[in-house]
Scaffold this active site. Structure first.
Site, PDB file in Angstrom:
ATOM      1  N   TYR A 128     -14.806  -1.694   8.493  1.00 60.07           N
ATOM      2  CA  TYR A 128     -13.398  -1.310   8.652  1.00 60.07           C
ATOM      3  C   TYR A 128     -12.934  -1.567  10.090  1.00 60.07           C
ATOM      4  O   TYR A 128     -11.913  -2.211  10.320  1.00 60.07           O
ATOM      5  CB  TYR A 128     -13.280   0.178   8.290  1.00 60.07           C
ATOM      6  CG  TYR A 128     -11.937   0.809   8.565  1.00 60.07           C
ATOM      7  CD1 TYR A 128     -10.796   0.388   7.899  1.00 60.07           C
ATOM      8  CD2 TYR A 128     -11.823   1.862   9.478  1.00 60.07           C
ATOM      9  CE1 TYR A 128      -9.565   0.997   8.141  1.00 60.07           C
ATOM     10  CE2 TYR A 128     -10.607   2.478   9.715  1.00 60.07           C
ATOM     11  CZ  TYR A 128      -9.479   2.039   9.048  1.00 60.07           C
ATOM     12  OH  TYR A 128      -8.276   2.644   9.278  1.00 60.07           O
TER      13      TYR A 128
ATOM     14  N   GLY B 122       0.832  -1.213   0.000  1.00 59.74           N
ATOM     15  CA  GLY B 122       0.000   0.000   0.000  1.00 59.74           C
ATOM     16  C   GLY B 122       0.860   1.255   0.000  1.00 59.74           C
ATOM     17  O   GLY B 122       0.489   2.291   0.568  1.00 59.74           O
TER      18      GLY B 122
ATOM     19  N   GLN C 169      -1.884   7.200   1.586  1.00 62.78           N
ATOM     20  CA  GLN C 169      -1.602   8.426   2.362  1.00 62.78           C
ATOM     21  C   GLN C 169      -0.406   8.237   3.287  1.00 62.78           C
ATOM     22  O   GLN C 169       0.471   9.091   3.357  1.00 62.78           O
ATOM     23  CB  GLN C 169      -2.838   8.811   3.183  1.00 62.78           C
ATOM     24  CG  GLN C 169      -2.722  10.193   3.807  1.00 62.78           C
ATOM     25  CD  GLN C 169      -3.751  10.431   4.920  1.00 62.78           C
ATOM     26  OE1 GLN C 169      -4.445   9.517   5.352  1.00 62.78           O
ATOM     27  NE2 GLN C 169      -3.850  11.676   5.362  1.00 62.78           N
TER      28      GLN C 169
HETATM   29  N1  SER Z   1      -8.859   7.700   9.060  1.00 62.30           N
HETATM   30  C1  SER Z   1      -9.614   6.476   9.128  1.00 62.30           C
HETATM   31  C2  SER Z   1     -10.945   6.633   8.521  1.00 62.30           C
HETATM   32  O1  SER Z   1     -11.471   7.708   8.609  1.00 62.30           O
HETATM   33  C3  SER Z   1      -9.742   6.037  10.546  1.00 62.30           C
HETATM   34  O2  SER Z   1      -8.698   5.199  10.861  1.00 62.30           O
HETATM   35  O3  SER Z   1     -11.472   5.702   8.024  1.00 62.30           O
END
Ligand code: SER
Length: 316
Positions: free
Chosen positions: A142, A10, A14
């Site tokens: 997630y 990856g 970012q």
């Molecule tokens: N920055 C991530 C998100 O907003 C959180 O870990 O999904």
């Protein structure tokens, strides 16, 4: 310069796009990998390999061929994209990690870094000064995948002796590569819109407080954790890490100090309920104790630096 070969999955994302550059100052061989070709600053100045984390044989070939000794496994789907495509998020976040964990143990990789997140917490977690060990009932795919990932990492440490380390990143703010598909992304987009158009429509409510961190702190923290002697590491799931917390309204006030005619409006969407399920601030006393973690940036210092750097990008 250290000789060990390091692989970053990856690498075009970012975190990866900045972490690779920092690792290349320490290690002679840092292989950046991604599904898609990254920008020239990653690809043209070091090794790049196209790798799909769902394809274990490809990972294994790379690790064996280049005698990889450390992996930073950054490839993942973030919260907002995950809610839109749960099946894909689960596959990439879970199967991708399982492949990496197996490759590490089967091919003798010494150290693994796994990025976790504040999304491992959920609506039943204490919101303020969230402790390292607490109730964790994440309600996004997630968050569920990252929490399961933490448990897998801990299991591989306990059962297979893999030296795996992890950080629960707060929302990460950076200007080099934009985040994609996260709930904290507003805190990046707002700066680009403030510099370019002096206005921003925020997809979260004005008083939604979330924990955040500026990328230079996140990169330094990650490398510091990975360089800490193994006997000091007491957490093999994910370390809480704190930078600073703010709401969109507080961030807008900060931006106005440099861009006085900046205006913000609010149009909350499905990401609001994701943000509402996450902590507002994080207690990172365990990271402070174990590896002397300390952030350098606060809201004001981060905002000034973001605006200056984005202005430079826009003027070029
Ligand atoms: N920055 C991530 C998100 O907003 C959180 O870990 O999904």
């Amino acid at each position: 310069m250290q000789d060990e070969t390091v692989l970053v999955t990856g690498a075009g994302g970012q975190i990866g796009s900045e972490l690779v550059l920092s690792l290349r100052k320490i290690y002679k061989h840092v292989i950046a990998s991604d599904l898609k070709e990254p920008g020239p600053d990653i690809k043209d100045v070091g090794e790049f390999m196209r790798l799909d984390v769902l394809y274990k044989n490809g990972l294994m070939d790379c690790v064996k061929r280049f005698n990889v000794k450390q992996i930073y496994h950054l490839a993942a789907i973030l919260s907002a994209t995950g809610e839109k495509n749960p099946e894909m998020a689960w596959r990439i976040n879970m199967k991708g990690l399982r492949n990496i964990l197996d490759v590490c143990t089967e091919a003798g990789v010494k150290k693994l870094f796994f990025p976790s997140t504040i999304a491992v917490f959920g609506p039943t977690t204490p919101k303020v000064n969230t402790p390292q060990y607490t109730v964790m009932e994440p309600n996004t795919i997630y968050g569920i995948s990252k929490q399961a990932g933490e448990r897998w990492c801990d299991w591989y440490f306990q059962k297979k002796g893999l030296d795996v380390r992890s950080i629960r990143y707060p929302g990460l703010i950076s200007y080099k590569t934009k985040a994609g598909g996260g709930t904290t992304d507003y805190a990046v987009d707002i700066f680009f819109e403030a510099v370019a158009n002096k206005k921003y429509e925020c997809f979260l409510k004005e008083d939604t407080i979330l924990p955040m961190m500026y990328m230079p702190d996140a990169i330094r923290g990650t490398i510091e954790l990975m360089e800490t002697p193994a006997e000091k590491i007491t957490v093999r799931s994910g370390y809480n890490l704190s930078g600073f917390s703010f709401s969109p309204a507080q961030l807008a006030t900060e931006i106005k100090k440099t861009i006085p005619n900046f205006t913000i409006t609010y149009k909350p969407d499905f990401r609001q309920s994701i943000a509402d399920s996450w902590p507002q601030s994080i207690n990172d006393s365990v990271a402070q104790h174990d590896w002397a973690w300390k952030p350098e940036y606060d809201l004001a210092k981060m905002s000034t630096d973001m605006i200056q750097n984005i202005q430079k990008i826009e003027h070029n």
